[in-house]
Every structure is written in C-alpha cells, then in structure tokens.
Design an enzyme around this catalytic site. Structure first.
Site, mmCIF file in Angstrom:
data_model
loop_
_atom_site.group_PDB
_atom_site.id
_atom_site.type_symbol
_atom_site.label_atom_id
_atom_site.label_comp_id
_atom_site.label_asym_id
_atom_site.label_seq_id
_atom_site.Cartn_x
_atom_site.Cartn_y
_atom_site.Cartn_z
ATOM 1 N N TYR A 288 0.844 -1.204 0.000
ATOM 2 C CA TYR A 288 0.000 0.000 0.000
ATOM 3 C C TYR A 288 0.876 1.250 0.000
ATOM 4 O O TYR A 288 0.678 2.166 -0.809
ATOM 5 C CB TYR A 288 -0.909 -0.016 1.232
ATOM 6 C CG TYR A 288 -1.862 1.158 1.302
ATOM 7 C CD1 TYR A 288 -3.056 1.155 0.587
ATOM 8 C CD2 TYR A 288 -1.571 2.271 2.089
ATOM 9 C CE1 TYR A 288 -3.936 2.233 0.649
ATOM 10 C CE2 TYR A 288 -2.442 3.353 2.147
ATOM 11 C CZ TYR A 288 -3.619 3.321 1.435
ATOM 12 O OH TYR A 288 -4.481 4.404 1.490
ATOM 13 N N LYS B 285 1.195 4.052 -2.970
ATOM 14 C CA LYS B 285 0.819 5.456 -2.777
ATOM 15 C C LYS B 285 2.016 6.383 -3.025
ATOM 16 O O LYS B 285 1.825 7.515 -3.494
ATOM 17 C CB LYS B 285 0.219 5.659 -1.391
ATOM 18 C CG LYS B 285 -1.133 4.961 -1.207
ATOM 19 C CD LYS B 285 -2.185 5.520 -2.169
ATOM 20 C CE LYS B 285 -3.568 4.917 -1.940
ATOM 21 N NZ LYS B 285 -4.594 5.498 -2.804
HETATM 22 N N1 LIG Z 1 -9.556 5.845 4.765
HETATM 23 C C1 LIG Z 1 -8.357 6.363 4.951
HETATM 24 O O1 LIG Z 1 -7.894 6.552 6.084
HETATM 25 C C2 LIG Z 1 -7.530 6.762 3.758
HETATM 26 C C3 LIG Z 1 -6.365 7.485 3.994
HETATM 27 C C4 LIG Z 1 -5.561 7.862 2.922
HETATM 28 C C5 LIG Z 1 -5.936 7.519 1.642
HETATM 29 N N2 LIG Z 1 -7.070 6.806 1.434
HETATM 30 C C6 LIG Z 1 -7.396 6.458 0.061
HETATM 31 O O2 LIG Z 1 -8.701 6.891 -0.245
HETATM 32 C C7 LIG Z 1 -9.244 6.060 -1.263
HETATM 33 C C8 LIG Z 1 -10.610 5.562 -0.813
HETATM 34 O O3 LIG Z 1 -10.419 4.769 0.351
HETATM 35 P P1 LIG Z 1 -11.590 4.547 1.411
HETATM 36 O O4 LIG Z 1 -10.991 4.705 2.744
HETATM 37 O O5 LIG Z 1 -12.786 5.306 1.032
HETATM 38 O O6 LIG Z 1 -11.833 2.976 1.207
HETATM 39 P P2 LIG Z 1 -13.148 2.128 0.958
HETATM 40 O O7 LIG Z 1 -14.287 2.655 1.763
HETATM 41 O O8 LIG Z 1 -12.724 0.713 1.136
HETATM 42 O O9 LIG Z 1 -13.456 2.412 -0.580
HETATM 43 C C9 LIG Z 1 -12.623 1.950 -1.592
HETATM 44 C C10 LIG Z 1 -13.321 2.166 -2.910
HETATM 45 O O10 LIG Z 1 -12.452 1.695 -3.948
HETATM 46 C C11 LIG Z 1 -13.200 0.870 -4.809
HETATM 47 N N3 LIG Z 1 -12.384 -0.166 -5.433
HETATM 48 C C12 LIG Z 1 -11.572 -1.062 -4.835
HETATM 49 N N4 LIG Z 1 -11.057 -1.901 -5.751
HETATM 50 C C13 LIG Z 1 -11.548 -1.502 -6.958
HETATM 51 C C14 LIG Z 1 -11.402 -1.975 -8.288
HETATM 52 N N5 LIG Z 1 -10.641 -3.031 -8.592
HETATM 53 N N6 LIG Z 1 -12.070 -1.328 -9.268
HETATM 54 C C15 LIG Z 1 -12.855 -0.272 -8.995
HETATM 55 N N7 LIG Z 1 -13.049 0.217 -7.764
HETATM 56 C C16 LIG Z 1 -12.405 -0.402 -6.748
HETATM 57 C C17 LIG Z 1 -14.285 0.256 -3.927
HETATM 58 O O11 LIG Z 1 -15.404 -0.082 -4.739
HETATM 59 P P3 LIG Z 1 -15.847 -1.567 -5.158
HETATM 60 O O12 LIG Z 1 -15.331 -2.510 -4.115
HETATM 61 O O13 LIG Z 1 -17.341 -1.467 -5.191
HETATM 62 O O14 LIG Z 1 -15.259 -1.769 -6.511
HETATM 63 C C18 LIG Z 1 -14.634 1.410 -3.013
HETATM 64 O O15 LIG Z 1 -15.592 2.239 -3.616
HETATM 65 C C19 LIG Z 1 -8.235 4.945 -1.492
HETATM 66 O O16 LIG Z 1 -7.427 5.243 -2.605
HETATM 67 C C20 LIG Z 1 -7.412 4.974 -0.221
HETATM 68 O O17 LIG Z 1 -6.135 4.461 -0.403
HETATM 69 C C21 LIG Z 1 -7.885 6.413 2.459
#
Ligand SMILES: NC(=O)c1ccc[n+]([C@@H]2O[C@H](COP(=O)([O-])OP(=O)(O)OC[C@H]3O[C@@H](n4cnc5c(N)ncnc54)[C@H](OP(=O)(O)O)[C@@H]3O)[C@@H](O)[C@H]2O)c1
Length: 252
Positions: A156, A160
């Site tokens: 991860y 990133k």
């Molecule tokens: N939460 C945090 O603390 C945090 C911090 C820094 C960065 N981020 C980043 O923010 C972004 C969203 O994360 P989140 O926390 O909202 O996670 P999340 O709730 O698990 O959402 C992840 C999203 O990505 C989609 N996804 C995963 N694999 C995919 C694929 N193969 N094709 C298309 N869509 C896919 C999922 O949709 P489906 O499963 O329906 O396809 C879901 O909508 C990510 O890039 C993550 O790395 C999150």
C-alpha cells in the site's frame, strides 16, 4: 456553496463507499454532473437514489480498475453520459495488512494493480479525452503512507508513493494540454478500508500520535477537493496537499 461547479462534469472512481462516495456527493452538491464508478453497482445505485432525493442527477458506471478493458468501457460510458469529463477524482484503492516478510506475489500485485497501475490507466484514458476537449483537472487520491511509512502495509505504501510521483509526472507532461494533475494525501479517515483497526489497541495508540488527536472526518477533505477540482487552483499542478491533522509533522 462557495465553489460553484455548475456545468462541470466529474468522474469519481471508487465511489461505492468511503471517501469516493463522499467526494461524489460534495461535487454533485457543488453543481457538477457526476458519474460514479466502482464494481459494486448496487451501492452506486443506492448513492444515486440518495442524491436524486436531494435533486442531483448522477450516473452509475460499473468499473474494475484492475481490468484495462473495463476501464476503457467505463470511461466511454461516462463520456456518453456526461458529454465530456472536466474533473477526474482518481480514488479507487485497496489495502492489506501483513508483514512484508510474509508477502506473496498476489499480496503485492493486488494492491499495486488497483492503487497504482489502475490509477495510471484511468488517468491516462481520461487525459486522452481531456486533451481533445480543452483540458481538465485530475485529482489523484494518495495517502500520507506515500510520504512516510508504517509497518504491515508495504505494498500500500509503495503504491501510494508511486501515486505521488505519478501525479508529478502527469502534471509535467499534460500541462501543455490544459490538464492539471494534483494529489490529496489524506491522513487516517475512518472508513471500510480500515474500520476494524480503530477498535484495536494499536489503532487507539496511533490516534494519540496525531497532533490534533483525532481521526479525519470525510468532510475534512472537502476544502482540498473543491480547491483542486475548481478553477481556484488554476495555477496549481503537480501539488500534493496533505490533510492529516498534522500527522506528518508529528514529533520524533
Ligand atoms: N480511509 C483512509 O484513512 C484513507 C487514507 C488515505 C488515503 N485513502 C485512500 O482513499 C481512497 C478511498 O479509500 P476509502 O478509505 O474510502 O476505502 P473504501 O471505503 O474501502 O473504498 C474503496 C473504494 O475503492 C473501490 N475499489 C476497490 N477496488 C476496486 C477496483 N478493482 N475497481 C474499482 N473500484 C475499486 C471500492 O469499490 P468496489 O469494491 O465497489 O469496486 C470502493 O468504492 C483509497 O485510494 C485509499 O487508499 C484512504
């Protein structure tokens, strides 16, 4: 709403939960016509219905960012629905928690294929469309784990860090086409990606190390998103905005 995106068209990937669903809602409420993409279309339909109740029209698109053909088909559908794409929020992402010594090839590939290769292919396909329509704004969603490191999330963090360098390379190459490319590097926000962790002792200890002593809330990202999506950031490209309660400047 301070920023008016009426008449703008946006595509948000990973919009079926967490940050992506929130980003789609914020852009729609700012007036943009939004296409929401992910694999779980039932969730996208539920979000679309919720936004329809609030008077916003969004378009649901099935997309697997690990599959090049799915990306191409999905973006074609988004272009058909939106007319063009002015804003891309390149947000789909996955993670896995495991010591680096225990990794097998699939552990590495799955994360990098979605977070880095997928993000690159989505941005490239959208940039080709933007090139022909006078430009646009791409917002890549990175992470503070692309700038600093933590245990058990090797692929991860590597993916990133790649997204951050990808943002700068794309900004350099695509400025001539009127395409701005910036990144948001969020700190920890409580979503399905990491929900179990915050109940653990390690999760609670981590929150104590954040200077603001709390997790991020989805709405904490709104300022950075609307800035980068709109013309307020017309002279910004290749920038990485951290939104992390001061986590990256925590004391040694
Ligand atoms: N939460 C945090 O603390 C945090 C911090 C820094 C960065 N981020 C980043 O923010 C972004 C969203 O994360 P989140 O926390 O909202 O996670 P999340 O709730 O698990 O959402 C992840 C999203 O990505 C989609 N996804 C995963 N694999 C995919 C694929 N193969 N094709 C298309 N869509 C896919 C999922 O949709 P489906 O499963 O329906 O396809 C879901 O909508 C990510 O890039 C993550 O790395 C999150």
């Amino acid at each position: 709403m301070l920023i008016d995106l009426t008449g703008r068209a946006a595509l948000v990937t990973g919009a079926s939960s967490g940050l992506g669903a929130h980003f789609a809602e914020v852009l729609a409420k700012a007036g943009a016509h939004v296409a929401i993409a992910a694999r779980r279309t039932d969730r996208l339909e539920a979000l679309a219905a919720r936004l329809a109740d609030a008077g916003r029209t969004v378009t649901v698109i099935e997309m697997d960012v690990a599959d090049r053909a799915s990306i191409a088909a999905a973006i074609e559908r988004a272009e058909d629905a939106l007319g063009r794409i002015d804003i891309l929020v390149n947000n789909a992402g996955v993670t896995r928690t495991k010591p680096a010594l225990d990794y097998d090839e699939e552990d590495f590939d799955e994360i990098v294929d979605v977070n880095l290769r997928g993000a690159f292919l989505v941005a490239q396909r959208v940039a080709r469309a933007m090139q022909g329509s006078g430009g646009g704004s791409i917002v890549n969603i990175a992470s503070i784990l692309g700038l600093r490191q933590a245990g058990q999330v090797a692929s991860y963090a590597i993916s990133k860090a790649g997204v951050i360098q990808m943002t700068k390379v794309q900004a350099l190459e695509w400025a001539r086409h009127g395409i701005r490319v910036n990144a948001i590097a969020p700190g920890y926000v409580d979503t399905e990606l990491n929900a179990d962790f915050w109940e653990s002792d390690a999760g609670k200890a981590l929150v104590k190390r954040i200077p603001q002593r709390r997790l991020g809330r989805l709405e904490d990202l709104d300022g950075a998103l609307l800035l980068l999506a709109s013309e307020l950031s017309a002279y910004m490209t290749g920038s990485v905005i951290t939104v992390d309660g001061g986590h990256l400047v925590s004391t040694l």
